[in-house]
Design a protein around this motif. Structure first.
Motif, PDB file in Angstrom:
ATOM      1  N   VAL A  96       0.840  -1.201   0.000  1.00 51.79           N
ATOM      2  CA  VAL A  96       0.000   0.000   0.000  1.00 51.79           C
ATOM      3  C   VAL A  96       0.875   1.250   0.000  1.00 51.79           C
ATOM      4  N   LEU A  97       1.881   1.284   0.864  1.00 60.71           N
ATOM      5  CA  LEU A  97       2.767   2.442   0.968  1.00 60.71           C
ATOM      6  C   LEU A  97       3.525   2.678  -0.341  1.00 60.71           C
ATOM      7  N   ALA A  98       4.049   1.624  -0.933  1.00 58.86           N
ATOM      8  CA  ALA A  98       4.785   1.759  -2.194  1.00 58.86           C
ATOM      9  C   ALA A  98       3.874   2.288  -3.298  1.00 58.86           C
ATOM     10  N   ARG A  99       2.652   1.783  -3.359  1.00 56.96           N
ATOM     11  CA  ARG A  99       1.715   2.248  -4.388  1.00 56.96           C
ATOM     12  C   ARG A  99       1.350   3.711  -4.159  1.00 56.96           C
ATOM     13  N   TYR A 100       1.142   4.091  -2.892  1.00 58.47           N
ATOM     14  CA  TYR A 100       0.818   5.484  -2.570  1.00 58.47           C
ATOM     15  C   TYR A 100       1.975   6.405  -2.968  1.00 58.47           C
ATOM     16  N   ARG A 101       3.203   6.046  -2.604  1.00 61.61           N
ATOM     17  CA  ARG A 101       4.363   6.874  -2.941  1.00 61.61           C
ATOM     18  C   ARG A 101       4.532   6.971  -4.464  1.00 61.61           C
ATOM     19  N   ASP A 102       4.223   5.904  -5.181  1.00 61.89           N
ATOM     20  CA  ASP A 102       4.299   5.932  -6.634  1.00 61.89           C
ATOM     21  C   ASP A 102       3.240   6.881  -7.205  1.00 61.89           C
ATOM     22  N   MET A 103       2.033   6.859  -6.650  1.00 64.24           N
ATOM     23  CA  MET A 103       0.987   7.781  -7.104  1.00 64.24           C
ATOM     24  C   MET A 103       1.389   9.219  -6.836  1.00 64.24           C
ATOM     25  N   GLU A 104       1.993   9.483  -5.665  1.00 65.34           N
ATOM     26  CA  GLU A 104       2.480  10.827  -5.346  1.00 65.34           C
ATOM     27  C   GLU A 104       3.508  11.301  -6.374  1.00 65.34           C
ATOM     28  N   ARG A 105       4.452  10.429  -6.671  1.00 70.53           N
ATOM     29  CA  ARG A 105       5.510  10.768  -7.626  1.00 70.53           C
ATOM     30  C   ARG A 105       4.912  11.087  -8.990  1.00 70.53           C
ATOM     31  N   LYS A 106       3.975  10.255  -9.440  1.00 74.39           N
ATOM     32  CA  LYS A 106       3.342  10.470 -10.741  1.00 74.39           C
ATOM     33  C   LYS A 106       2.531  11.769 -10.760  1.00 74.39           C
ATOM     34  N   ALA A 107       1.846  12.073  -9.668  1.00 73.97           N
ATOM     35  CA  ALA A 107       1.069  13.316  -9.589  1.00 73.97           C
ATOM     36  C   ALA A 107       2.004  14.521  -9.676  1.00 73.97           C
ATOM     37  N   CYS A 108       3.127  14.460  -8.973  1.00 74.07           N
ATOM     38  CA  CYS A 108       4.099  15.559  -9.019  1.00 74.07           C
ATOM     39  C   CYS A 108       4.647  15.750 -10.426  1.00 74.07           C
ATOM     40  N   GLU A 109       4.995  14.638 -11.074  1.00 71.43           N
ATOM     41  CA  GLU A 109       5.523  14.721 -12.436  1.00 71.43           C
ATOM     42  C   GLU A 109       4.478  15.299 -13.386  1.00 71.43           C
ATOM     43  N   ALA A 110       3.248  14.835 -13.277  1.00 70.67           N
ATOM     44  CA  ALA A 110       2.186  15.272 -14.188  1.00 70.67           C
ATOM     45  C   ALA A 110       1.844  16.748 -14.004  1.00 70.67           C
ATOM     46  N   LEU A 111       1.993  17.251 -12.787  1.00 72.02           N
ATOM     47  CA  LEU A 111       1.597  18.624 -12.486  1.00 72.02           C
ATOM     48  C   LEU A 111       2.763  19.600 -12.389  1.00 72.02           C
ATOM     49  N   ARG A 112       3.986  19.145 -12.584  1.00 73.43           N
ATOM     50  CA  ARG A 112       5.169  19.973 -12.367  1.00 73.43           C
ATOM     51  C   ARG A 112       5.080  21.327 -13.086  1.00 73.43           C
ATOM     52  N   ASP A 113       4.796  21.313 -14.381  1.00 78.50           N
ATOM     53  CA  ASP A 113       4.750  22.571 -15.140  1.00 78.50           C
ATOM     54  C   ASP A 113       3.604  23.458 -14.659  1.00 78.50           C
ATOM     55  N   GLU A 114       2.443  22.869 -14.403  1.00 79.25           N
ATOM     56  CA  GLU A 114       1.291  23.646 -13.939  1.00 79.25           C
ATOM     57  C   GLU A 114       1.549  24.242 -12.558  1.00 79.25           C
ATOM     58  N   LEU A 115       2.183  23.480 -11.678  1.00 80.23           N
ATOM     59  CA  LEU A 115       2.486  23.991 -10.341  1.00 80.23           C
ATOM     60  C   LEU A 115       3.487  25.135 -10.406  1.00 80.23           C
ATOM     61  N   HIS A 116       4.470  25.001 -11.282  1.00 79.49           N
ATOM     62  CA  HIS A 116       5.452  26.063 -11.434  1.00 79.49           C
ATOM     63  C   HIS A 116       4.772  27.347 -11.923  1.00 79.49           C
ATOM     64  N   ALA A 117       3.880  27.204 -12.925  1.00 78.18           N
ATOM     65  CA  ALA A 117       3.148  28.368 -13.437  1.00 78.18           C
ATOM     66  C   ALA A 117       2.215  28.934 -12.370  1.00 78.18           C
ATOM     67  N   PHE A 118       1.567  28.070 -11.608  1.00 74.92           N
ATOM     68  CA  PHE A 118       0.645  28.516 -10.570  1.00 74.92           C
ATOM     69  C   PHE A 118       1.383  29.274  -9.472  1.00 74.92           C
ATOM     70  N   ALA A 119       2.622  28.881  -9.223  1.00 74.42           N
ATOM     71  CA  ALA A 119       3.409  29.529  -8.176  1.00 74.42           C
ATOM     72  C   ALA A 119       3.587  31.025  -8.442  1.00 74.42           C
ATOM     73  N   ASP A 120       3.504  31.424  -9.715  1.00 76.50           N
ATOM     74  CA  ASP A 120       3.615  32.851 -10.048  1.00 76.50           C
ATOM     75  C   ASP A 120       2.466  33.667  -9.451  1.00 76.50           C
ATOM     76  N   PHE A 121       1.366  33.031  -9.125  1.00 76.05           N
ATOM     77  CA  PHE A 121       0.223  33.722  -8.531  1.00 76.05           C
ATOM     78  C   PHE A 121       0.399  33.954  -7.034  1.00 76.05           C
ATOM     79  N   LEU A 122       1.316  33.244  -6.415  1.00 80.60           N
ATOM     80  CA  LEU A 122       1.484  33.268  -4.970  1.00 80.60           C
ATOM     81  C   LEU A 122       2.355  34.439  -4.534  1.00 80.60           C
ATOM     82  N   ALA A 123       2.078  34.948  -3.335  1.00 79.25           N
ATOM     83  CA  ALA A 123       2.898  36.025  -2.758  1.00 79.25           C
ATOM     84  C   ALA A 123       4.302  35.480  -2.502  1.00 79.25           C
ATOM     85  N   ASP A 124       5.301  36.370  -2.621  1.00 78.17           N
ATOM     86  CA  ASP A 124       6.682  35.941  -2.388  1.00 78.17           C
ATOM     87  C   ASP A 124       6.929  35.599  -0.924  1.00 78.17           C
TER      88      ASP A 124
END
Length: 128
Positions: A96-124
């Motif tokens: 269960v833990l290995a599958r969860y960590r794998d899902m986390e990794r995949k979510a981070c990879e899939a959203l990396r560009d969007e998260l970086h762009a979204f970070a521009d909206f955040l206060a410094d």
């Protein structure tokens, strides 16, 4: 102090937090995964709770929730006493833990560009 423009993929501001729900209950999330890893390393719920800065009661509640949320227990416990107690992650819990960590990794990879762009909206600088 780091800002949201750090470019660090491990930056918490740029890391999605994945929670797997079972109805209204979080079956698995970042805190539960961290607790499972600490139990694996420490060999007991109380030592794991101390290790992650959590109360024993909170850790025990999380273990009970996980064990009830999955088809099989993720943590096996032994009663205390003269020989001492303990807890260990089960083979099923490791899966269960290995599958969860794998899902986390995949979510981070899939959203990396969007998260970086979204970070521009955040206060410094934000300090609650």
């Amino acid at each position: 102090m780091s800002t949201h423009h750090s470019g660090d993929p491990k930056d918490p501001a740029q890391t999605p937090r994945l929670r797997v729900l079972l109805g209204e209950v979080t079956a698995m999330g970042p805190g539960k995964a961290m607790l499972l890893e600490a139990i694996r390393e420490q060999g007991s719920i109380s030592a794991a709770a101390r290790h992650v800065g959590m109360s024993y009661r909170r850790a025990w509640d999380l273990v009970e929730t996980m064990n009830q949320s999955f088809r099989e227990p993720v943590i096996a416990t032994a009663k205390g006493g003269s020989g001492g107690g303990g807890a260990q992650i089960t083979d099923f819990g490791e899966t269960v833990l290995a599958r969860y960590r794998d899902m986390e990794r995949k979510a981070c990879e899939a959203l990396r560009d969007e998260l970086h762009a979204f970070a521009d909206f955040l206060a410094d600088d934000y300090e609650p």
